[in-house]
Design an enzyme around this catalytic site. Structure first.
Site, PDB file in Angstrom:
ATOM      1  N   MET A  36       0.827  -1.216   0.000  1.00 19.28           N
ATOM      2  CA  MET A  36       0.000   0.000   0.000  1.00 19.28           C
ATOM      3  C   MET A  36       0.856   1.259   0.000  1.00 19.28           C
ATOM      4  SD  MET A  36      -2.963  -1.128  -0.316  1.00 19.28           S
ATOM      5  CE  MET A  36      -3.950   0.342  -0.128  1.00 19.28           C
ATOM      6  N   ASP A  60      10.514   3.354   6.057  1.00 17.46           N
ATOM      7  CA  ASP A  60      10.247   1.965   6.461  1.00 17.46           C
ATOM      8  C   ASP A  60      11.247   1.588   7.542  1.00 17.46           C
ATOM      9  OD1 ASP A  60       9.724  -0.983   6.388  1.00 17.46           O
ATOM     10  OD2 ASP A  60       8.508  -0.438   4.661  1.00 17.46           O
ATOM     11  N   VAL A  68       1.789   0.818   7.871  1.00 13.86           N
ATOM     12  CA  VAL A  68       2.642  -0.267   8.376  1.00 13.86           C
ATOM     13  C   VAL A  68       1.742  -1.483   8.621  1.00 13.86           C
ATOM     14  CG1 VAL A  68       4.310   1.362   9.352  1.00 13.86           C
ATOM     15  CG2 VAL A  68       2.471   0.493  10.800  1.00 13.86           C
ATOM     16  N   GLU A 115      -0.786  -4.288  10.018  1.00 14.61           N
ATOM     17  CA  GLU A 115      -2.070  -4.067  10.709  1.00 14.61           C
ATOM     18  C   GLU A 115      -1.940  -4.517  12.163  1.00 14.61           C
ATOM     19  OE1 GLU A 115      -4.333  -2.362   9.464  1.00 14.61           O
ATOM     20  OE2 GLU A 115      -6.359  -3.115   9.788  1.00 14.61           O
ATOM     21  N   LYS A 118       1.248   0.500  15.219  1.00 22.41           N
ATOM     22  CA  LYS A 118       0.691   1.749  14.687  1.00 22.41           C
ATOM     23  C   LYS A 118       0.810   2.859  15.737  1.00 22.41           C
ATOM     24  CE  LYS A 118      -2.446  -0.247  11.178  1.00 22.41           C
ATOM     25  NZ  LYS A 118      -1.839   0.041   9.888  1.00 22.41           N
ATOM     26  N   SER A 127      -7.151  -1.079   7.438  1.00 20.93           N
ATOM     27  CA  SER A 127      -8.346  -1.569   6.753  1.00 20.93           C
ATOM     28  C   SER A 127      -9.383  -2.070   7.756  1.00 20.93           C
ATOM     29  CB  SER A 127      -7.985  -2.663   5.747  1.00 20.93           C
ATOM     30  OG  SER A 127      -7.086  -3.564   6.295  1.00 20.93           O
ATOM     31  N   HIS A 156      -8.529   5.444   3.869  1.00 28.36           N
ATOM     32  CA  HIS A 156      -8.508   4.042   3.456  1.00 28.36           C
ATOM     33  C   HIS A 156      -8.398   3.952   1.940  1.00 28.36           C
ATOM     34  CE1 HIS A 156     -10.830  -0.020   3.246  1.00 28.36           C
ATOM     35  NE2 HIS A 156      -9.542  -0.197   3.160  1.00 28.36           N
TER      36      HIS A 156
HETATM   37  P1  NAI Z   1       2.723  -4.758   3.722  1.00 29.72           P
HETATM   38  O1  NAI Z   1       3.067  -5.860   4.632  1.00 29.72           O
HETATM   39  O2  NAI Z   1       2.882  -4.949   2.259  1.00 29.72           O
HETATM   40  O3  NAI Z   1       3.561  -3.459   4.102  1.00 29.72           O
HETATM   41  C1  NAI Z   1       3.768  -3.006   5.394  1.00 29.72           C
HETATM   42  C2  NAI Z   1       5.098  -2.278   5.416  1.00 29.72           C
HETATM   43  O4  NAI Z   1       5.257  -1.671   6.680  1.00 29.72           O
HETATM   44  C3  NAI Z   1       6.298  -3.188   5.210  1.00 29.72           C
HETATM   45  O5  NAI Z   1       7.121  -2.676   4.182  1.00 29.72           O
HETATM   46  C4  NAI Z   1       7.001  -3.136   6.542  1.00 29.72           C
HETATM   47  O6  NAI Z   1       8.409  -3.273   6.424  1.00 29.72           O
HETATM   48  C5  NAI Z   1       6.611  -1.771   7.036  1.00 29.72           C
HETATM   49  N1  NAI Z   1       6.794  -1.619   8.469  1.00 29.72           N
HETATM   50  C6  NAI Z   1       6.564  -2.520   9.441  1.00 29.72           C
HETATM   51  N2  NAI Z   1       6.887  -2.001  10.629  1.00 29.72           N
HETATM   52  C7  NAI Z   1       7.333  -0.762  10.420  1.00 29.72           C
HETATM   53  C8  NAI Z   1       7.819   0.278  11.240  1.00 29.72           C
HETATM   54  N3  NAI Z   1       7.924   0.120  12.545  1.00 29.72           N
HETATM   55  N4  NAI Z   1       8.165   1.436  10.680  1.00 29.72           N
HETATM   56  C9  NAI Z   1       8.075   1.611   9.361  1.00 29.72           C
HETATM   57  N5  NAI Z   1       7.640   0.662   8.525  1.00 29.72           N
HETATM   58  C10 NAI Z   1       7.270  -0.510   9.044  1.00 29.72           C
HETATM   59  O7  NAI Z   1       1.223  -4.348   4.095  1.00 29.72           O
HETATM   60  P2  NAI Z   1       0.155  -3.567   3.216  1.00 29.72           P
HETATM   61  O8  NAI Z   1      -0.679  -4.545   2.494  1.00 29.72           O
HETATM   62  O9  NAI Z   1       0.830  -2.499   2.482  1.00 29.72           O
HETATM   63  O10 NAI Z   1      -0.767  -2.944   4.351  1.00 29.72           O
HETATM   64  C11 NAI Z   1      -0.362  -1.854   5.123  1.00 29.72           C
HETATM   65  C12 NAI Z   1      -1.560  -1.268   5.841  1.00 29.72           C
HETATM   66  O11 NAI Z   1      -2.552  -0.915   4.895  1.00 29.72           O
HETATM   67  C13 NAI Z   1      -2.247  -2.199   6.817  1.00 29.72           C
HETATM   68  O12 NAI Z   1      -2.729  -1.450   7.904  1.00 29.72           O
HETATM   69  C14 NAI Z   1      -3.401  -2.777   6.016  1.00 29.72           C
HETATM   70  O13 NAI Z   1      -4.447  -3.195   6.820  1.00 29.72           O
HETATM   71  C15 NAI Z   1      -3.789  -1.561   5.216  1.00 29.72           C
HETATM   72  N6  NAI Z   1      -4.503  -1.838   3.963  1.00 29.72           N
HETATM   73  C16 NAI Z   1      -4.154  -2.857   3.159  1.00 29.72           C
HETATM   74  C17 NAI Z   1      -4.851  -3.100   1.976  1.00 29.72           C
HETATM   75  C18 NAI Z   1      -4.429  -4.211   1.087  1.00 29.72           C
HETATM   76  O14 NAI Z   1      -5.172  -4.522   0.146  1.00 29.72           O
HETATM   77  N7  NAI Z   1      -3.288  -4.827   1.295  1.00 29.72           N
HETATM   78  C19 NAI Z   1      -5.976  -2.258   1.562  1.00 29.72           C
HETATM   79  C20 NAI Z   1      -6.216  -1.138   2.454  1.00 29.72           C
HETATM   80  C21 NAI Z   1      -5.516  -0.981   3.614  1.00 29.72           C
END
Ligand code: NAI
Length: 720
Positions: free
Chosen positions: A333, A352, A409, A411, A416, A438, A459
């Site tokens: 995302m 990140d 980051v 979920e 968060k 989400s 979102h």
């Molecule tokens: P993802 O797992 O692809 O990415 C999360 C990123 O956050 C990773 O690159 C990770 O290294 C980074 N991260 C983890 N801890 C961290 C920290 N302490 N500081 C900085 N970065 C950190 O996950 P995704 O799919 O991108 O989801 C991210 C958020 O977006 C979640 O809250 C999810 O619920 C929400 N979301 C996801 C959707 C989807 O279709 N995947 C749709 C809408 C919202």
């Protein structure tokens, strides 16, 4: 409305200039004024040629959609169109040359008027687009477009052009035979005038019969042949056969507009132009009055326009311009959101936990940009400039100066909370902190914030660089100013916002979830899985519910159900879908598409197919429901849940509901949206159907009190 001027050489210029509007549109008033001016010019012996032009930056933007939305009287509409046809035919057949100077965008009815001119010259204005977008709103070009375009372009090219609603540039329109020439911007009127004078001079010389010459359209000349062959030639027949099949596959028969366009061309091109125009009128009138067209005009045009104009934005807050934002998390995302923001011209600090992850997020953009450069959609220096705006980092102080920070980051509530605190320590007091969660309630996440008034949910949908919707979620303490500025941000990156209140699943996930769970409930009841998924697609949804559950991940569906149960305790109403998801994810280890096993199997290098083992765990009962019954459940469950969202104040308006559904999860536009569906059925019919389904399938279908009241009053959600 139409400025008329006859010059010393006998060229009458009819210039469209609709007062008080930025663009010219065709409606009863403008057409009456144009008809009046045109008839005078045709009747005036001093006029040797007619030049049609525009005083605006564009030529004519198309038909007046407000008029088309309100139109119900078939006879009046048909009479009206016949008058337009008569006028266009008079321009074509009077003998006097008529030319159109197309200075800018020329769409729909504007292009139809241009095609009724003998000569069309366009400016090389790079912003100008030419096309028939009617089909995208459930309509067809009703002022001769379905008859003149194929007589100029050939049947096959015209069918694609008319049924896809594509907007093409001037050079392509010339290649396709729609316009005669493209000239430097600002010289199009001179070029058209020169052509008119040349024609007038030619016409002045009497022919063999002693009569003056006439300027005529190709189809009014002797020996006219349709370019590429007519309907009954082998190539024509092949085109229609393939066209029909392709259309069926694409629309599942849900969209009458492209079907009627095919019919107009098929029937109209076997006859003369006047009969063809009469055929087109009949199909047009039936379309304008169809629920599909009304739904598409209301939701895709008016409701979408309202959302993009930020109708729900608190008004007393000055508009905010954004220059620099922060992005926490460079995963799926985060990378997509960063790309969208950088493309829109904003500097993006992409943070990140490791630099490697942050760089990977930037590399995602690099790949997307490379593709656009390879397709010549973007020059290399433009791509480099976008990429240079993304700054990967692991250091929070780099976020200093960001006007808004989006968090994406993992979920995880604690994680968060941690990144919220670290960010707020470095960003300005005024800056907005937005979470892309989400599932986690925004009010709860805001507890970690020292300025919950500046905390909001944004979102996005996946893939974030492509998906047009952003669901804005208000926490209990989010201030109106934060909402206003967050909406400015969403528009600044070219997305469409809807605003919802903080509640479990917000709006989109909650209602979308009912589609998946209804599919799983049907499976549990013993309905054949192929019937369930085919019904989903035939209902107009992009993917069947079981295939979609695989894509979203059955494991995630199961996790969310478990979490909700834990949070709600006794208030949780168990669903058949919970048992299905638990069995699949926990007992059978079939998590969904990512793991290669779900309701479907995903063999490497081959097409997915339904898992054969389903029959053992969900035996198919002997008596199956009809296709219509399955469709009814999959569609009505979404509507009833949407009504609950409105009743509970999660959603502010039925328009937001419909826009959110269409843009968020691909809800079929021909139904208008979950609320458009109720509107189409009529509230009383909808209530009756839901009561019946509640008896048959469970209380989840039971109509709400607000609906019963509406039904009893005979009131509807929308005026039209
Ligand atoms: P993802 O797992 O692809 O990415 C999360 C990123 O956050 C990773 O690159 C990770 O290294 C980074 N991260 C983890 N801890 C961290 C920290 N302490 N500081 C900085 N970065 C950190 O996950 P995704 O799919 O991108 O989801 C991210 C958020 O977006 C979640 O809250 C999810 O619920 C929400 N979301 C996801 C959707 C989807 O279709 N995947 C749709 C809408 C919202």
């Amino acid at each position: 409305m139409i400025n008329t001027n006859v010059d010393s050489e006998g060229i009458a210029t009819l210039e469209w200039d609709l007062p008080g509007r930025s663009q010219n549109v065709l409606n009863e008033q403008t057409m009456a004024a144009f008809a009046d001016a045109a008839q005078k010019a045709l009747a005036d012996p001093a006029v040797k040629g007619i030049l049609v032009a525009s005083a605006k930056a564009d030529f004519i933007a198309g038909g007046d959609l407000d008029m088309l939305l309100k139109a119900t009287d078939a006879q009046a509409m048909s009479d009206n169109l016949k008058q337009w046809h008569r006028l266009f035919r008079a321009l074509e057949t009077s003998g006097k040359p008529v030319a159109a100077a197309l200075n800018g965008t020329t769409l729909g009815g504007g292009l139809e008027l241009a095609l009724a001119c003998h000569y069309r010259v366009a400016s090389d204005n790079p912003k100008a687009r030419f096309g028939f977008p009617e089909v995208t709103l459930g309509l067809l070009p009703g002022a001769g477009g379905t008859q003149r375009a194929p007589r100029l372009m050939g049947i096959q090219a015209a069918l694609l052009f008319l049924t896809e609603g594509k907007r093409i540039k001037a050079a392509d329109a010339q290649k396709q035979g729609l316009i005669h020439s493209v000239v430097p911007a600002g010289t199009e009127r001179d070029a058209a005038r020169a052509w008119l004078l040349e024609q007038a001079t030619k016409n002045a010389v009497p022919g063999k019969d002693g009569k003056p010459g006439k300027t005529l359209q190709p189809w009014d000349q002797k020996g006219f042949r349709i370019p590429g062959g007519g309907v009954m030639t082998p190539s024509g027949m092949q085109t229609f056969m393939a066209g029909n099949a392709m259309l069926r596959e694409k629309t599942q028969g849900n969209y009458p507009a492209p079907k009627h366009i095919l019919s107009c061309v098929f029937e109209g091109l076997q006859t003369d132009i006047d009969t063809g125009l009469a055929i087109e009128t009949r199909y047009f009138v039936s379309l304008v009055r169809s629920p599909e067209a009304k739904n598409m005009i209301r939701s895709l045009f008016f409701a979408m326009q309202e959302a993009n104009k930020l109708a729900r934005r608190p008004q007393d807050v000055p508009t905010q311009k954004f220059t620099k934002i922060g992005m926490l998390g460079a995963g799926m995302m985060g990378a997509g959101i960063a790309h969208a923001a950088a493309t829109a011209g904003l500097e993006v600090v992409l943070l990140d936990s490791t630099l490697d992850n942050a760089e990977k997020g930037k590399a995602y953009s690099a790949k997307l940009l490379e593709k656009r450069v390879a397709k010549s959609q973007l020059p290399q220096d433009g791509a480099s400039a976008i990429l240079a705006r993304i700054h990967p980092t692991t250091d929070y102080p780099d976020l200093t100066g960001c006007e808004l920070v989006v968090e994406a980051v993992f979920e995880d509530r604690a994680l968060k909370a941690d990144v919220t605190k670290k960010t707020e320590a470095v960003i300005g007091k005024d800056a907005i902190f937005a979470s892309n969660t989400s599932t986690l309630p925004i009010t709860g996440l805001a507890e970690a914030s020292s300025r919950p008034a500046n905390f909001i949910g944004l979102h996005f949908f996946s893939p974030a660089e492509k998906m047009p919707l952003v669901e804005i979620i208000l926490g209990k303490q989010t201030s109106p100013a934060t909402l206003a500025r967050a909406m400015d941000f969403v528009r600044a990156i070219g997305k469409t916002p809807i605003v919802v209140n903080d509640a479990r699943g917000f709006y989109t996930s909650r209602v979308f979830g009912t589609y998946l769970s209804e599919g799983m409930a049907l499976l549990q009841e013993g309905v054949a899985p192929a019937l369930i998924d085919n019904a989903g697609r035939l209902a107009g949804m992009p993917v069947g519910p079981l295939a979609l559950a695989d894509e979203v991940s059955i494991e995630l569906v199961h996790k969310i159900a478990k979490q909700t149960k834990a949070d709600l305790g006794d208030r949780y109403a168990p669903r058949a879908a919970d048992q299905v998801a638990a069995l699949m994810a926990e007992k059978l280890g079939r998590f969904g598409k990512k793991s290669g096993h779900g309701f479907y199997d995903y063999p490497a290098g081959a097409k997915k197919h339904l898992w054969a083992g389903l029959a053992e765990h969900f035996p198919v009962k002997a008596e199956q429901p009809s296709l219509e019954q399955v469709i009814e459940r999959l569609i009505l469950i979404q509507s009833i849940e949407t009504v609950r969202c409105l009743d509970e104040g999660v959603l502010a308006s039925p328009q937001d509901a419909d826009v959110g559904a269409i843009l968020g999860w691909g809800y079929p536009p021909f139904r208008g949206g979950p609320i458009g569906q109720i509107h189409t059925m009529g509230t009383a019919n909808f209530v009756a159907a839901c009561d019946r389904l509640a008896e048959q399938c469970g209380e989840r279908f039971r109509p709400t009190e607000s609906l019963r009241k509406k039904a009893a009053e005979g009131s509807q959600f929308f005026p039209i």
